[in-house]
Write a protein that holds these residues in place. Structure first.
Motif, mmCIF file in Angstrom:
data_model
loop_
_atom_site.group_PDB
_atom_site.id
_atom_site.type_symbol
_atom_site.label_atom_id
_atom_site.label_comp_id
_atom_site.label_asym_id
_atom_site.label_seq_id
_atom_site.Cartn_x
_atom_site.Cartn_y
_atom_site.Cartn_z
ATOM 1 N N THR A 262 1.037 -1.133 0.036
ATOM 2 C CA THR A 262 0.056 0.021 0.114
ATOM 3 C C THR A 262 0.849 1.313 0.060
ATOM 4 O OG1 THR A 262 -1.903 0.765 0.963
ATOM 5 C CG2 THR A 262 -0.149 0.270 2.631
ATOM 6 N N ILE A 263 0.227 2.429 -0.004
ATOM 7 C CA ILE A 263 0.961 3.459 -0.034
ATOM 8 C C ILE A 263 0.979 4.160 1.378
ATOM 9 C CG2 ILE A 263 1.068 6.028 -0.966
ATOM 10 C CD1 ILE A 263 -0.155 4.816 -3.349
ATOM 11 N N HIS A 264 2.054 4.493 1.957
ATOM 12 C CA HIS A 264 2.308 5.260 3.244
ATOM 13 C C HIS A 264 1.998 6.483 3.033
ATOM 14 C CE1 HIS A 264 4.780 6.953 6.655
ATOM 15 N NE2 HIS A 264 3.664 6.173 7.344
ATOM 16 N N PHE A 265 1.118 7.355 3.303
ATOM 17 C CA PHE A 265 0.957 8.581 2.594
ATOM 18 C C PHE A 265 2.018 9.644 3.114
ATOM 19 C CE2 PHE A 265 -3.390 6.465 1.579
ATOM 20 C CZ PHE A 265 -3.140 6.824 0.087
ATOM 21 N N PRO A 266 1.927 9.743 4.538
ATOM 22 C CA PRO A 266 3.108 10.741 5.164
ATOM 23 C C PRO A 266 4.276 10.737 4.236
ATOM 24 C CG PRO A 266 1.867 9.622 6.936
ATOM 25 C CD PRO A 266 1.526 8.941 5.749
ATOM 26 N N SER A 267 4.888 9.613 3.832
ATOM 27 C CA SER A 267 6.123 9.504 2.938
ATOM 28 C C SER A 267 5.838 9.372 1.532
ATOM 29 C CB SER A 267 7.053 8.380 3.566
ATOM 30 O OG SER A 267 6.332 7.105 3.516
ATOM 31 N N ASN A 268 4.677 8.896 1.160
ATOM 32 C CA ASN A 268 4.368 8.745 -0.045
ATOM 33 C C ASN A 268 5.050 7.525 -0.888
ATOM 34 O OD1 ASN A 268 2.556 9.459 -2.418
ATOM 35 N ND2 ASN A 268 4.137 10.358 -3.402
ATOM 36 N N GLU A 269 5.576 6.638 0.103
ATOM 37 C CA GLU A 269 6.218 5.509 -0.230
ATOM 38 C C GLU A 269 5.336 4.177 -0.454
ATOM 39 O OE1 GLU A 269 10.121 4.538 1.642
ATOM 40 O OE2 GLU A 269 9.657 5.971 3.049
ATOM 41 N N THR A 270 5.456 3.506 -1.573
ATOM 42 C CA THR A 270 4.887 2.250 -1.515
ATOM 43 C C THR A 270 5.753 0.942 -0.882
ATOM 44 O OG1 THR A 270 3.911 2.996 -3.574
ATOM 45 C CG2 THR A 270 3.803 0.324 -3.183
ATOM 46 N N ILE A 271 4.777 0.475 0.050
ATOM 47 C CA ILE A 271 5.756 -0.450 0.911
ATOM 48 C C ILE A 271 4.794 -1.628 1.438
ATOM 49 C CG2 ILE A 271 7.293 1.144 2.047
ATOM 50 C CD1 ILE A 271 5.730 1.613 4.325
ATOM 51 N N ASP A 272 5.339 -2.784 1.950
ATOM 52 C CA ASP A 272 4.342 -3.666 2.468
ATOM 53 C C ASP A 272 3.440 -3.183 3.520
ATOM 54 O OD1 ASP A 272 5.570 -5.781 1.055
ATOM 55 O OD2 ASP A 272 7.102 -6.110 2.604
ATOM 56 N N ILE A 273 2.211 -3.868 3.311
ATOM 57 C CA ILE A 273 0.970 -3.250 4.420
ATOM 58 C C ILE A 273 1.370 -3.385 5.734
ATOM 59 C CG2 ILE A 273 -1.348 -3.846 5.091
ATOM 60 C CD1 ILE A 273 -1.568 -4.806 2.051
ATOM 61 N N PHE A 274 2.121 -4.514 6.141
ATOM 62 C CA PHE A 274 2.481 -4.244 7.800
ATOM 63 C C PHE A 274 3.477 -3.212 7.854
ATOM 64 C CE2 PHE A 274 5.429 -5.360 10.923
ATOM 65 C CZ PHE A 274 4.614 -5.645 12.144
ATOM 66 N N ASP A 275 4.306 -3.097 7.035
ATOM 67 C CA ASP A 275 5.333 -1.932 7.407
ATOM 68 C C ASP A 275 4.681 -0.768 7.285
ATOM 69 O OD1 ASP A 275 7.491 -3.874 7.573
ATOM 70 O OD2 ASP A 275 7.785 -3.749 5.090
ATOM 71 N N ALA A 276 3.703 -0.489 6.771
ATOM 72 C CA ALA A 276 2.984 0.786 6.667
ATOM 73 C C ALA A 276 2.338 0.821 7.682
ATOM 74 C CB ALA A 276 2.085 0.992 5.274
ATOM 75 N N ALA A 277 1.495 -0.166 8.146
ATOM 76 C CA ALA A 277 0.685 -0.088 9.574
ATOM 77 C C ALA A 277 1.673 0.253 10.544
ATOM 78 C CB ALA A 277 0.153 -1.480 9.581
ATOM 79 N N GLU A 278 2.750 -0.476 10.664
ATOM 80 C CA GLU A 278 3.671 -0.094 11.804
ATOM 81 C C GLU A 278 4.140 1.306 12.091
ATOM 82 O OE1 GLU A 278 7.146 -2.926 13.564
ATOM 83 O OE2 GLU A 278 7.559 -2.218 11.636
ATOM 84 N N ARG A 279 4.342 1.777 10.748
ATOM 85 C CA ARG A 279 4.725 3.346 10.863
ATOM 86 C C ARG A 279 3.694 4.077 11.425
ATOM 87 N NH1 ARG A 279 8.091 4.932 5.208
ATOM 88 N NH2 ARG A 279 9.535 3.035 5.144
ATOM 89 N N TYR A 280 2.468 3.771 10.819
ATOM 90 C CA TYR A 280 1.290 4.697 11.401
ATOM 91 C C TYR A 280 1.129 4.366 12.911
ATOM 92 C CZ TYR A 280 -0.488 5.516 6.351
ATOM 93 O OH TYR A 280 -0.637 6.046 5.195
ATOM 94 N N GLN A 281 1.307 3.249 13.442
ATOM 95 C CA GLN A 281 1.152 2.979 14.725
ATOM 96 C C GLN A 281 2.238 3.666 15.437
ATOM 97 O OE1 GLN A 281 -0.828 -0.680 16.335
ATOM 98 N NE2 GLN A 281 0.119 -1.762 14.641
ATOM 99 N N GLN A 282 3.388 3.778 14.972
ATOM 100 C CA GLN A 282 4.441 4.208 15.918
ATOM 101 C C GLN A 282 4.239 5.601 15.867
ATOM 102 O OE1 GLN A 282 8.032 2.927 13.735
ATOM 103 N NE2 GLN A 282 8.011 0.866 14.735
#
Length: 412
Positions: A262-282
């Protein structure tokens, strides 16, 4: 559950068969790997490889990640399709093959009669074989019987185990009920379409070598041949959280392709879904999933609700839900929101790139409407699919697990 699959290897005038999966082996996606050359051909040619199985788990990618389509059939038809080597065959008009005299052989020529099947059953399926197996079941397996079983009343967790670990569901549990909080400025983790199955949400098949779960297991000293499947590791929340939405056939509208990313919107990076969710939670950002019709269809699976909970998903906004999965979301304290009749993401003009605030009233009633406000200023209403007072009680407790712990504590 019973499953079987037959694999044919075509050579001139010869067709070999091996039983490569039976029982839960095929159902859980443990039928084994395809040859590397076959996987490479499928990948490079973007082929729709097909599996035919006599089971009840024909989700795309379930039997094997590279079998995009899977069809259910009786065991004889599994064999017939394997002989034909294609599902694009009309058995009434096209032969399975030709014999040594080059005569066409049709399915009707080899299909067993009822009398033939019953003759085999009478000869081989006899009561004595079952009686013999069950009479020996407690003493026949010396390895199993020699295992040391602890007598402790509480389970002794092994911190090195990659199969079973103490789950974090009760880490923040208090005896006092906490009032429900509104969801403020949530990001959309995934923008999904119709008929997203529990297999898309929490796959039970093999663990891909380039996945977050694989990285987790590798860091603990395991080799790819030891990864096993998500189904076999469902006692480890670290693996299962990393496996949530890890199905390679998941179609995310943000990417416009099938991928567990998925897209991690704060960084606009396309990364694995778990990694994106982990960044959001942190960063302390709550998450929401957008979906279409029949979200959570397919087989019931508790990890399809537990996994999203662990990813920090606070709500799902869908057009409709599969009945059991909606109930499972409620049981984990994840809010199942539903668009009003005649509305969906497209009609409301939702891109999924907005940030969402959901006003949760202190006083809740079943199937009540709540306001959703976007950071663009747009507002709309949705239904909170807590359909009964009991479901509201579960939600107010933070889920059914917390509810049961509190109830048991009061009774002790």
């Amino acid at each position: 559950k019973s499953s079987s699959i037959a694999v044919s290897t075509h050579m001139p005038f010869v067709c070999r068969f091996d039983v490569v999966g039976y029982g839960c082996m095929t159902c859980i996606g443990n039928s084994g790997p395809l040859p590397d050359a076959v996987v490479e051909a499928i990948t490079q040619g973007d082929l729709v490889a097909v599996g035919v199985l006599s089971g009840n788990r024909n989700f795309e990618g379930r039997v094997h990640p590279n079998t995009r389509a899977n069809y259910l059939a009786s065991p004889p038809l599994v064999i017939a399709y394997a002989i034909a080597g294609t599902v694009r065959i009309d058995f009434e008009k096209e032969p399975l093959g030709r014999n040594a005299e080059n005569k066409p052989i049709f399915l009707k020529d080899v299909w067993p009669t009822r009398d033939e099947i019953q003759a085999v059953e009478r000869q081989f399926v006899i009561p004595e074989m079952f009686k013999e197996v069950y009479e020996k079941i407690e003493r026949v397996n010396e390895s199993w019987n020699s295992l040391n079983a602890p007598s402790d009343q509480l389970y002794s967790w092994n911190p090195k185990s990659t199969y079973i670990k103490s789950p974090p569901f009760f880490d923040l549990l208090t005896m006092e009920l906490q009032p429900p909080n509104s969801i403020v400025d949530a990001y959309i983790l995934l923008n999904l379409g119709d008929s997203v199955t529990t297999d898309h949400i929490s796959p039970a098949g093999n663990i891909a070598r380039n996945s977050p779960a694989a990285r987790y297991l590798t860091n603990r000293g395991l080799t790819p041949r030891e990864f096993n499947s998500y189904g076999s590791r469902r006692g480890n929340d670290d693996v299962m959280a990393r496996g949530t939405f890890a199905n390679i056939r998941l179609f995310n509208k943000f990417l416009n392709k099938q991928a567990p990313q998925t897209i991690h919107f704060p960084s606009n990076e396309t990364i694995d879904i778990f990694d994106a969710a982990e960044r959001y939670q942190q960063a302390g950002h709550p998450l929401i999933v957008l979906a279409g019709k029949e979200y959570g269809s397919g087989s019931s699976r508790d990890w399809a609700a537990k996994g999203p909970f662990l990813l920090g998903i606070k709500a799902v906004l869908a057009e409709s839900y599969e009945r059991i999965h909606r109930s499972n979301l409620v049981g984990m304290g994840v809010i199942p929101l539903q668009y009003l009749p005649g509305e969906n993401a497209d009609i409301l003009g939702l891109s999924g790139r907005e940030r969402y605030t959901i006003n949760i009233p202190k006083e809740l009633t079943p199937s009540m409407q709540v306001q959703i406000k976007l950071d663009t200023g747009k507002t709309f209403q949705a239904v909170m699919r807590f359909d009964t007072d009991v479901e509201l009680t579960y939600f107010q407790n933070g889920g059914i697990l917390n509810y049961m712990i509190r109830k048991m504590s009061l009774q002790s």
